[in-house]
Scaffold this active site. Structure first.
Site, PDB file in Angstrom:
ATOM      1  N   MET A   6       0.850  -1.197   0.000  1.00 27.78           N
ATOM      2  CA  MET A   6       0.000   0.000   0.000  1.00 27.78           C
ATOM      3  C   MET A   6       0.883   1.243   0.000  1.00 27.78           C
ATOM      4  O   MET A   6       1.743   1.404   0.872  1.00 27.78           O
ATOM      5  CB  MET A   6      -0.917   0.009   1.229  1.00 27.78           C
ATOM      6  CG  MET A   6      -1.959  -1.088   1.218  1.00 27.78           C
ATOM      7  SD  MET A   6      -2.963  -1.130   2.733  1.00 27.78           S
ATOM      8  CE  MET A   6      -1.827  -1.943   3.872  1.00 27.78           C
ATOM      9  N   CYS A  89      -2.907  -0.843  -9.501  1.00 31.08           N
ATOM     10  CA  CYS A  89      -3.113   0.435  -8.814  1.00 31.08           C
ATOM     11  C   CYS A  89      -4.052   1.335  -9.620  1.00 31.08           C
ATOM     12  O   CYS A  89      -3.799   1.634 -10.787  1.00 31.08           O
ATOM     13  CB  CYS A  89      -1.785   1.156  -8.599  1.00 31.08           C
ATOM     14  SG  CYS A  89      -2.007   2.761  -7.783  1.00 31.08           S
TER      15      CYS A  89
END
Length: 317
Positions: A6, A89
């Site tokens: 992340m 992403c």
């Protein structure tokens, strides 16, 4: 149990806390292939990995074959356990560069990029991606087969499209279809919406995946890994972390951040995590406000002491 990569979260201090509480495989924040080649300081710093984290993967992204090939060779020199490619992403600044989830629009390009990485490293190569760009282009079955053919060793699938971003409910039915495809021989990991031990066990059993990846649910709550493992092994729910455990994890994260980033930046970037570590505690707003308004370690320690004194030792949210 995998910890998701992340951006601005999965740095070494955060990973250390998650590893302590049961994460089996972790990944760095995603790293720009172009940034690595330019020797950009932020990209280089993200390559930092430590032996206590192993097994650990370094995740790269990009939309150019040569850049991805060179980046894979740079990653090789840092000796991680694997290199992961981000084709999922959804963030605009990444997609606009033709990377991340943008590659979902061009499977041929995705295959070429993957092949370039596989050819450039001796490390196992894995991929993390999404179901497709939107509801009309959920091409993950073709993606899985073609990427397996060019040599990836595992595939993690987030059960949303790029258009969904992180909204709506993750669809694991397609993930299950890929796992149960007789032509798929690599491990398939599922990602999306796992936020409790019960859901982790239910999804693993229902969809047959080889493992689950936890992302947002681990932020400020690294205990989710040990809770899931315990529930899968015994069917019993562990007690929630005590206030002392919350503060110990928060303190470890803070000091790791200071050590890795320097005191000023380490304290500043830790501010985003306090609310998550203290989530659910009653009357916590005052303490949280104090924590995000100081940049002095001694004052932060005093606030931690005040938090511990305010709540009973047996309290759990």
């Amino acid at each position: 149990m995998l910890l998701a990569p992340m951006e601005d979260v999965s740095d070494p201090p955060f990973r250390a806390v998650c590893k302590q509480h049961g994460a089996d495989l972790m990944f760095t924040e995603f790293i720009s292939s172009e940034g690595l080649i330019r020797d950009a300081m932020k990209s280089r710093q993200k390559l930092d990995i430590f032996d206590y984290e192993r097994p650990v993967g370094i995740q790269i992204f990009g939309g150019d074959e040569e850049a991805m090939s060179l980046a894979a060779k740079i990653v090789d020199t840092t000796n991680p356990d694997l290199v992961d490619i981000n084709f999922g992403c959804p963030v605009k600044k990444v997609v606009c560069k033709g990377a991340g989830a943008a590659v979902l629009k061009d499977i041929d390009l995705m295959v070429r990029l993957t092949k370039a990485v596989v050819k450039s490293t001796n490390l196992p190569v894995t991929v993390k991606t999404r179901l497709g760009w939107d509801d009309s282009s959920k091409n993950i079955e073709e993606v899985a087969l073609r990427l397996q053919d060019v040599g990836i060793q595992a595939l993690t699938i987030h059960g949303r499209t790029r258009v969904q971003m992180y909204k709506g409910e993750a669809d694991w039915t397609l993930i299950s279809r890929i796992k149960n495809n007789p032509h798929i021989h690599i491990p398939i990991f599922g990602n999306g919406d796992i936020d409790s031990p019960q859901k982790a066990l239910e999804y693993k059993n229902r969809y047959g995946v080889d493992g689950v990846m936890i992302g947002r649910a681990a932020i400020g709550y690294p205990w989710i890994f040990r809770e899931i493992k315990h529930f899968m092994a015994t069917g019993q729910q562990l007690e929630l972390p005590t206030i002392e455990e919350r503060l110990d994890a928060c303190r470890k994260h803070l000091y790791g951040s200071v050590q890795w980033k320097g005191e000023k930046l380490g304290i500043l970037e830790m501010r985003r995590h306090y609310a998550s570590y203290l989530k659910g505690l009653s009357h916590v707003k005052e303490f949280r406000t104090r924590l995000v308004n100081t940049d002095v370690l001694a004052e932060i320690e005093q606030i931690f002491a005040d938090v511990e004194a305010f709540y009973s030792e047996s309290f759990a949210a």
